[in-house]
Design a protein around this motif. Structure first.
Motif, short mmCIF file in Angstrom:
data_model
loop_
_atom_site.label_atom_id
_atom_site.label_comp_id
_atom_site.label_asym_id
_atom_site.label_seq_id
_atom_site.Cartn_x
_atom_site.Cartn_y
_atom_site.Cartn_z
N ARG A 1 54.90 7.77 -8.56
CA ARG A 1 54.87 7.43 -7.14
C ARG A 1 53.59 6.67 -6.80
O ARG A 1 53.61 5.66 -6.09
N ALA A 2 52.46 7.17 -7.26
CA ALA A 2 51.18 6.53 -6.98
C ALA A 2 51.12 5.12 -7.58
O ALA A 2 50.57 4.20 -6.96
N ASP B 1 48.32 7.66 -3.39
CA ASP B 1 49.52 7.82 -2.56
C ASP B 1 50.44 8.91 -3.10
O ASP B 1 51.55 8.64 -3.56
N VAL B 2 49.94 10.13 -3.05
CA VAL B 2 50.71 11.30 -3.45
C VAL B 2 50.51 12.36 -2.37
O VAL B 2 49.39 12.87 -2.19
N ARG C 1 56.54 0.55 -16.47
CA ARG C 1 55.68 0.84 -15.32
C ARG C 1 54.59 -0.22 -15.27
O ARG C 1 54.33 -0.91 -16.25
N ALA D 1 53.43 3.04 -7.84
CA ALA D 1 54.21 2.12 -7.01
C ALA D 1 53.36 1.49 -5.91
O ALA D 1 53.70 0.43 -5.39
N ASP E 1 56.02 12.55 -12.16
CA ASP E 1 56.68 11.93 -11.01
C ASP E 1 55.67 11.50 -9.94
O ASP E 1 55.83 10.45 -9.32
N GLU E 2 54.65 12.32 -9.72
CA GLU E 2 53.62 11.97 -8.75
C GLU E 2 52.81 10.76 -9.21
O GLU E 2 52.47 9.89 -8.41
#
Length: 163
Positions: free
Chosen positions: A61-62, A23-24, A113, A64, A57-58
Motif C-alpha cells: 500500500r505504501a 501511507d499506512v 512493484r 503505491a 500488504d501494508e
C-alpha cells in the motif's frame, strides 16, 4: 511543526502529514495513539517500531504512494515536495533519467512493484547501481530490502515534519 504542536494538534489534522511520511493507516494510528511524546526520540522510536512491524500488504500500500525513481512527483502536496527533494540527486541528465527508467521497467517486471530506495543524498549513479544490484536479489531478500527502504524514508520524512 514542533513536537509541542504535534502533541496538541487534532489527530484528523495530523493524519495527512503522517500519511505523507508513510501511507499506512495502521502506522499513522500507532503514532497518534501514543501521543503526547516527551521528546522527539520517543516519537521516532514508536514510528520506527511501527514501520518495522508493517505487513507485506501494508508495504505494498505504501509503495503505491511513491513515484518511480527518476520521475518527478507532480503537484503541491507535502509528499510530492518531499519526493522531488529526495530525488534531487537524479538531476536533469537525460541519459541518467533514461537509464533509471529502463531499470525501473526491468525491476517492475522482475518484482511486480515499484523500485523503492531512500534516495536522499544519493546521486543518479548511486541509485542506478543499487537498482542493478537489487535486480540480483531473490524475492524474499528484495522484500526485506524494500521494507527497510520504506522504513528509512518514513523516518526521514517524519523528522522533516517535526522539527
Amino acid at each position: 511543526m514542533n513536537l509541542q504542536d504535534f502533541n496538541s494538534t487534532r489527530a484528523d489534522e495530523l493524519r495527512p502529514l503522517l500519511a505523507a511520511c508513510c501511507d499506512v493507516p495502521g502506522w499513522v494510528d500507532t503514532i497518534l495513539a501514543d501521543r503526547p511524546y516527551a521528546e522527539l526520540a520517543a516519537l521516532t522510536k514508536v514510528a520506527d517500531e511501527a514501520a518495522r512491524a508493517l505487513t507485506n500488504d501494508e508495504v505494498a500500500r505504501a509503495l503505491a504512494a511513491h513515484p518511480r525513481i527518476g520521475d518527478r512527483a507532480q503537484g503541491g502536496s507535502t509528499e510530492a515536495a518531499w519526493s522531488r527533494k529526495e530525488q534531487s540527486g537524479v538531476g536533469d541528465d537525460p541519459v541518467a533519467r533514461e537509464a533509471l527508467a529502463a531499470g525501473n521497467r526491468e525491476y517492475e517486471q522482475r518484482f511486480n512493484r515499484v523500485f523503492l530506495i531512500c534516495a536522499t543524498g544519493l546521486s543518479a549513479t548511486e541509485m542506478l547501481t543499487a537498482l542493478r544490484h537489487r535486480l540480483t536479489n531473490d524475492d524474499t531478500t528484495e522484500a526485506v530490502v524494500v521494507h527497510e527502504e520504506l522504513r528509512k524514508i518514513a523516518l526521514l520524512r517524519l523528522a522533516k515534519a517535526i522539527t
